[in-house]
Scaffold this motif. Structure first.
Motif, PDB file in Angstrom:
ATOM      1  N   MET A   1       4.394 -10.032  18.089  1.00 46.20           N
ATOM      2  CA  MET A   1       3.323  -9.934  17.128  1.00 46.20           C
ATOM      3  C   MET A   1       3.931  -9.836  15.725  1.00 46.20           C
ATOM      4  N   VAL A   2       3.245 -10.417  14.762  1.00 46.91           N
ATOM      5  CA  VAL A   2       3.664 -10.363  13.362  1.00 46.91           C
ATOM      6  C   VAL A   2       2.456  -9.935  12.529  1.00 46.91           C
ATOM      7  N   VAL A   3       2.642  -8.901  11.694  1.00 49.52           N
ATOM      8  CA  VAL A   3       1.566  -8.396  10.844  1.00 49.52           C
ATOM      9  C   VAL A   3       2.067  -8.385   9.403  1.00 49.52           C
ATOM     10  N   LEU A   4       1.307  -9.019   8.506  1.00 52.48           N
ATOM     11  CA  LEU A   4       1.685  -9.101   7.102  1.00 52.48           C
ATOM     12  C   LEU A   4       0.710  -8.294   6.255  1.00 52.48           C
ATOM     13  N   LYS A   5       1.262  -7.464   5.386  1.00 54.16           N
ATOM     14  CA  LYS A   5       0.442  -6.693   4.450  1.00 54.16           C
ATOM     15  C   LYS A   5       0.983  -6.930   3.047  1.00 54.16           C
ATOM     16  N   SER A   6       0.079  -7.059   2.101  1.00 55.72           N
ATOM     17  CA  SER A   6       0.436  -7.230   0.699  1.00 55.72           C
ATOM     18  C   SER A   6       0.037  -5.962  -0.048  1.00 55.72           C
ATOM     19  N   ILE A   7       0.939  -5.448  -0.876  1.00 51.78           N
ATOM     20  CA  ILE A   7       0.590  -4.299  -1.711  1.00 51.78           C
ATOM     21  C   ILE A   7       0.762  -4.680  -3.179  1.00 51.78           C
ATOM     22  N   THR A   8      -0.069  -4.088  -4.011  1.00 52.41           N
ATOM     23  CA  THR A   8      -0.012  -4.315  -5.448  1.00 52.41           C
ATOM     24  C   THR A   8       0.558  -3.079  -6.120  1.00 52.41           C
ATOM     25  N   ILE A   9       1.479  -3.303  -7.039  1.00 52.92           N
ATOM     26  CA  ILE A   9       2.093  -2.217  -7.796  1.00 52.92           C
ATOM     27  C   ILE A   9       1.869  -2.498  -9.276  1.00 52.92           C
ATOM     28  N   LEU A  10       1.325  -1.523  -9.981  1.00 57.54           N
ATOM     29  CA  LEU A  10       1.151  -1.629 -11.425  1.00 57.54           C
ATOM     30  C   LEU A  10       2.275  -0.828 -12.074  1.00 57.54           C
ATOM     31  N   THR A  11       3.233  -1.532 -12.653  1.00 57.52           N
ATOM     32  CA  THR A  11       4.341  -0.831 -13.278  1.00 57.52           C
ATOM     33  C   THR A  11       3.955  -0.403 -14.685  1.00 57.52           C
ATOM     34  N   GLU A  12       4.661   0.604 -15.193  1.00 54.61           N
ATOM     35  CA  GLU A  12       4.285   1.205 -16.471  1.00 54.61           C
ATOM     36  C   GLU A  12       5.304   1.001 -17.583  1.00 54.61           C
ATOM     37  N   THR A  13       6.542   0.665 -17.219  1.00 54.17           N
ATOM     38  CA  THR A  13       7.587   0.527 -18.230  1.00 54.17           C
ATOM     39  C   THR A  13       8.399  -0.742 -17.981  1.00 54.17           C
ATOM     40  N   TYR A  14       9.227  -1.084 -18.958  1.00 55.77           N
ATOM     41  CA  TYR A  14      10.053  -2.297 -18.891  1.00 55.77           C
ATOM     42  C   TYR A  14      11.005  -2.257 -17.696  1.00 55.77           C
ATOM     43  N   ASN A  15      11.713  -1.153 -17.518  1.00 57.36           N
ATOM     44  CA  ASN A  15      12.568  -0.930 -16.352  1.00 57.36           C
ATOM     45  C   ASN A  15      12.033   0.301 -15.632  1.00 57.36           C
ATOM     46  N   GLN A  16      11.811   0.164 -14.325  1.00 56.73           N
ATOM     47  CA  GLN A  16      11.221   1.279 -13.588  1.00 56.73           C
ATOM     48  C   GLN A  16      11.607   1.184 -12.118  1.00 56.73           C
ATOM     49  N   PHE A  17      11.919   2.329 -11.510  1.00 56.35           N
ATOM     50  CA  PHE A  17      12.185   2.408 -10.077  1.00 56.35           C
ATOM     51  C   PHE A  17      11.040   3.171  -9.427  1.00 56.35           C
ATOM     52  N   ILE A  18      10.392   2.558  -8.443  1.00 57.49           N
ATOM     53  CA  ILE A  18       9.241   3.158  -7.779  1.00 57.49           C
ATOM     54  C   ILE A  18       9.534   3.229  -6.276  1.00 57.49           C
ATOM     55  N   ARG A  19       9.473   4.434  -5.725  1.00 53.35           N
ATOM     56  CA  ARG A  19       9.685   4.587  -4.285  1.00 53.35           C
ATOM     57  C   ARG A  19       8.464   4.044  -3.531  1.00 53.35           C
ATOM     58  N   ILE A  20       8.715   3.154  -2.570  1.00 48.29           N
ATOM     59  CA  ILE A  20       7.634   2.562  -1.782  1.00 48.29           C
ATOM     60  C   ILE A  20       7.823   2.819  -0.290  1.00 48.29           C
ATOM     61  N   THR A  21       8.700   3.730   0.061  1.00 49.68           N
ATOM     62  CA  THR A  21       8.998   4.024   1.468  1.00 49.68           C
ATOM     63  C   THR A  21       7.736   4.381   2.240  1.00 49.68           C
ATOM     64  N   GLU A  22       6.912   5.258   1.687  1.00 52.10           N
ATOM     65  CA  GLU A  22       5.698   5.684   2.400  1.00 52.10           C
ATOM     66  C   GLU A  22       4.745   4.524   2.635  1.00 52.10           C
ATOM     67  N   LYS A  23       4.629   3.621   1.667  1.00 51.58           N
ATOM     68  CA  LYS A  23       3.753   2.459   1.840  1.00 51.58           C
ATOM     69  C   LYS A  23       4.253   1.575   2.986  1.00 51.58           C
ATOM     70  N   ILE A  24       5.572   1.453   3.105  1.00 44.69           N
ATOM     71  CA  ILE A  24       6.168   0.663   4.182  1.00 44.69           C
ATOM     72  C   ILE A  24       5.930   1.354   5.521  1.00 44.69           C
ATOM     73  N   GLU A  25       6.158   2.649   5.577  1.00 44.31           N
ATOM     74  CA  GLU A  25       5.928   3.404   6.816  1.00 44.31           C
ATOM     75  C   GLU A  25       4.465   3.332   7.246  1.00 44.31           C
ATOM     76  N   ASP A  26       3.546   3.436   6.287  1.00 48.01           N
ATOM     77  CA  ASP A  26       2.118   3.310   6.592  1.00 48.01           C
ATOM     78  C   ASP A  26       1.798   1.934   7.156  1.00 48.01           C
ATOM     79  N   ALA A  27       2.358   0.899   6.533  1.00 49.72           N
ATOM     80  CA  ALA A  27       2.107  -0.474   6.996  1.00 49.72           C
ATOM     81  C   ALA A  27       2.615  -0.678   8.417  1.00 49.72           C
ATOM     82  N   VAL A  28       3.765  -0.102   8.723  1.00 44.70           N
ATOM     83  CA  VAL A  28       4.319  -0.219  10.079  1.00 44.70           C
ATOM     84  C   VAL A  28       3.415   0.502  11.076  1.00 44.70           C
ATOM     85  N   ARG A  29       2.983   1.708  10.756  1.00 46.81           N
ATOM     86  CA  ARG A  29       2.079   2.441  11.666  1.00 46.81           C
ATOM     87  C   ARG A  29       0.775   1.661  11.874  1.00 46.81           C
ATOM     88  N   GLU A  30       0.207   1.125  10.785  1.00 42.55           N
ATOM     89  CA  GLU A  30      -1.038   0.358  10.879  1.00 42.55           C
ATOM     90  C   GLU A  30      -0.866  -0.912  11.700  1.00 42.55           C
TER      91      GLU A  30
END
Length: 142
Positions: A1-30
């Motif tokens: 089985m293959v499941v694809l999820k798209s997430i949108t990120i609104l960045t706030e600065t020119y250079n920015q690091f945003i942790r997305i681990t939880e979003k990935i873990e949620d997508a895997v559980r879903e």
């Protein structure tokens, strides 16, 4: 089985690091996938995906390191008028930083959970923001 999820990120600065681990873990559980792989890919050429330890001082060190490799005041062929776009390209450092970090990562799914080291986090890296960005998370397996 293959499941694809798209997430949108609104960045706030020119250079920015945003942790997305939880979003990935949620997508895997879903997804319901118990064993396989999860692929995380940015759809943009001036953004990156990286896996590293989540420490503010390390984030700062990485940003400083990338800034030394691709300094804003450097001379770049990309910083010129581009007729195809009808504007001046002012983001050569974003492309170079994204090239260094890469635009994807792959992680194992085992027993319905993402397998990673205790200190590992997945980051979305913005190098030309602020902007609206899209990241694809694809879980594949059984």
């Amino acid at each position: 089985m293959v499941v694809l999820k798209s997430i949108t990120i609104l960045t706030e600065t020119y250079n920015q690091f945003i942790r997305i681990t939880e979003k990935i873990e949620d997508a895997v559980r879903e997804s319901g996938i118990q064993n396989g792989m999860v692929h995380v890919i940015s759809k943009h050429t001036t953004t990156g995906i990286m896996v590293n330890e989540s420490l503010e001082c390390l984030e700062s060190d990485i940003e400083d390191f990338l800034g030394r490799l691709a300094p804003e005041e450097g001379h770049y062929a990309h910083a010129r008028m581009l007729r195809d776009y009808g504007s001046t390209a002012g983001n050569p450092t974003g492309h170079l930083k994204a090239h260094i970090t890469g635009n994807h990562c792959h992680l194992i799914i085992q027993d319905g959970e993402v397998v990673k080291g205790g200190a590992q986090e997945v980051y979305f890296c913005e190098f030309d923001g602020p902007a609206k960005r899209t990241v694809l998370i694809q879980a594949a397996g059984e």
